[in-house]
Design an enzyme around this catalytic site. Structure first.
Site, short mmCIF file in Angstrom:
data_model
loop_
_atom_site.label_atom_id
_atom_site.label_comp_id
_atom_site.label_asym_id
_atom_site.label_seq_id
_atom_site.Cartn_x
_atom_site.Cartn_y
_atom_site.Cartn_z
N SER A 122 -9.20 -50.17 -39.71
CA SER A 122 -10.41 -49.48 -39.27
C SER A 122 -10.20 -47.99 -38.98
CB SER A 122 -10.99 -50.17 -38.03
OG SER A 122 -10.06 -50.14 -36.97
N TYR A 178 10.03 -49.14 -31.20
CA TYR A 178 9.43 -48.94 -32.52
C TYR A 178 10.51 -48.99 -33.60
CZ TYR A 178 6.44 -46.64 -36.05
OH TYR A 178 5.71 -46.33 -37.16
N ALA A 218 13.42 -50.43 -33.63
CA ALA A 218 13.99 -51.76 -33.81
C ALA A 218 13.04 -52.69 -34.56
CB ALA A 218 14.34 -52.36 -32.45
N LYS A 239 10.56 -51.87 -36.60
CA LYS A 239 10.38 -51.43 -37.98
C LYS A 239 11.64 -51.68 -38.81
CE LYS A 239 6.14 -49.89 -37.79
NZ LYS A 239 5.05 -50.55 -38.54
#
Length: 250
Positions: A16, A150, A152, A154
């Site tokens: 969105s 973040y 870790a 990813k």
């Protein structure tokens, strides 16, 4: 170039706003039928009505919501050709200053949600003998420039992409990833940081992005649409950096 996406059924999580919205638009421009997922029901409906998408409201960190969303998508479209796991976010601080529950939340948002939806879509695609799954990770899944939670989550997603790709390619299903660098858009963190301290952000760009600017959501979306298409039929298990050279400057 004809990407052969006309009439394909595509589901984009976090669709969105930001990168997800650009991805959804890019698929629609190629003639695909697009469903978007988001937590904010009002925003989701507004965007879906304006762009011609089909909205699926829910929280992808919740197992029941993921199952409901995917079931609803199949009921609406009959099957799924492309899944884009884009939903994600960054939270926490340094390792020692971040509660373990925040690490768990990051894993559920950035990793577990993508794994589960990949399983659900993979089962349908495997039976049909074709399909494409694209994970939106980050260059920080290979580096340490972002927050530890973040990075870790990813990194786990990049590893999962390779493993799942090896498992699914013999069934005609390709699994790949896109790892964006620093992308500027209206609802993103870089926009907020630039407004708060433009000089600092200008210095960051000069020092860290060889291309000399932030990337755009459209540039990420173009890469996603290509790698999901049959024009990328021999690409499997790859996570492509889309970062203007940023990852090579670390």
């Amino acid at each position: 170039m004809n990407l052969h996406l006309d009439g394909k059924k595509v589901l984009v999580t976090g669709g969105s706003k930001g990168i997800g919205l650009a991805i959804a638009k890019a698929f629609k421009e190629e003639g695909a039928l697009v469903g978007i997922v988001g937590r904010d029901g009002d925003l989701l409906k507004q965007v879906a009505d304006a762009q011609g998408f089909t909205p699926f409201q829910g929280d992808v960190t919740e197992k029941e919501d993921r199952e409901r969303i995917f079931s609803g998508f199949l009921k609406q479209f009959g099957t799924i050709d492309v899944l884009v796991n884009n939903a994600g976010g960054s939270n926490g601080s340094s390792v020692m200053e971040t509660n373990i529950s925040t690490f768990e939340q990051a894993m559920h948002l950035n990793y577990i949600s993508a794994v589960h939806l990949s399983q659900l879509a993979g089962a349908v695609m495997k039976e049909r003998g074709e399909g494409s799954i694209v994970q939106i990770s980050s260059i920080f899944g290979r580096e340490s420039g972002g927050k530890p939670t973040y990075n870790a989550s990813k990194a786990a997603l990049i590893s999962f992409t390779k493993s799942f790709a090896d498992e699914m390619i013999s069934h005609g299903v390709r699994v790949n990833g896109i790892a964006p660098g620093s992308i500027l858009h209206e609802t993103g963190n870089w926009k907020k940081r630039m407004e708060q301290d433009p000089e600092k952000i200008a210095a960051f760009v000069e020092q860290n992005i060889p291309a000399g600017r932030f990337g755009t959501v459209e540039e990420v979306a173009d890469a996603v649409v290509f790698i999901a298409s049959k024009r990328a039929s021999w690409i499997s298990g790859a996570t492509l950096n889309v970062d203007g050279g940023q990852s090579y400057s670390f």
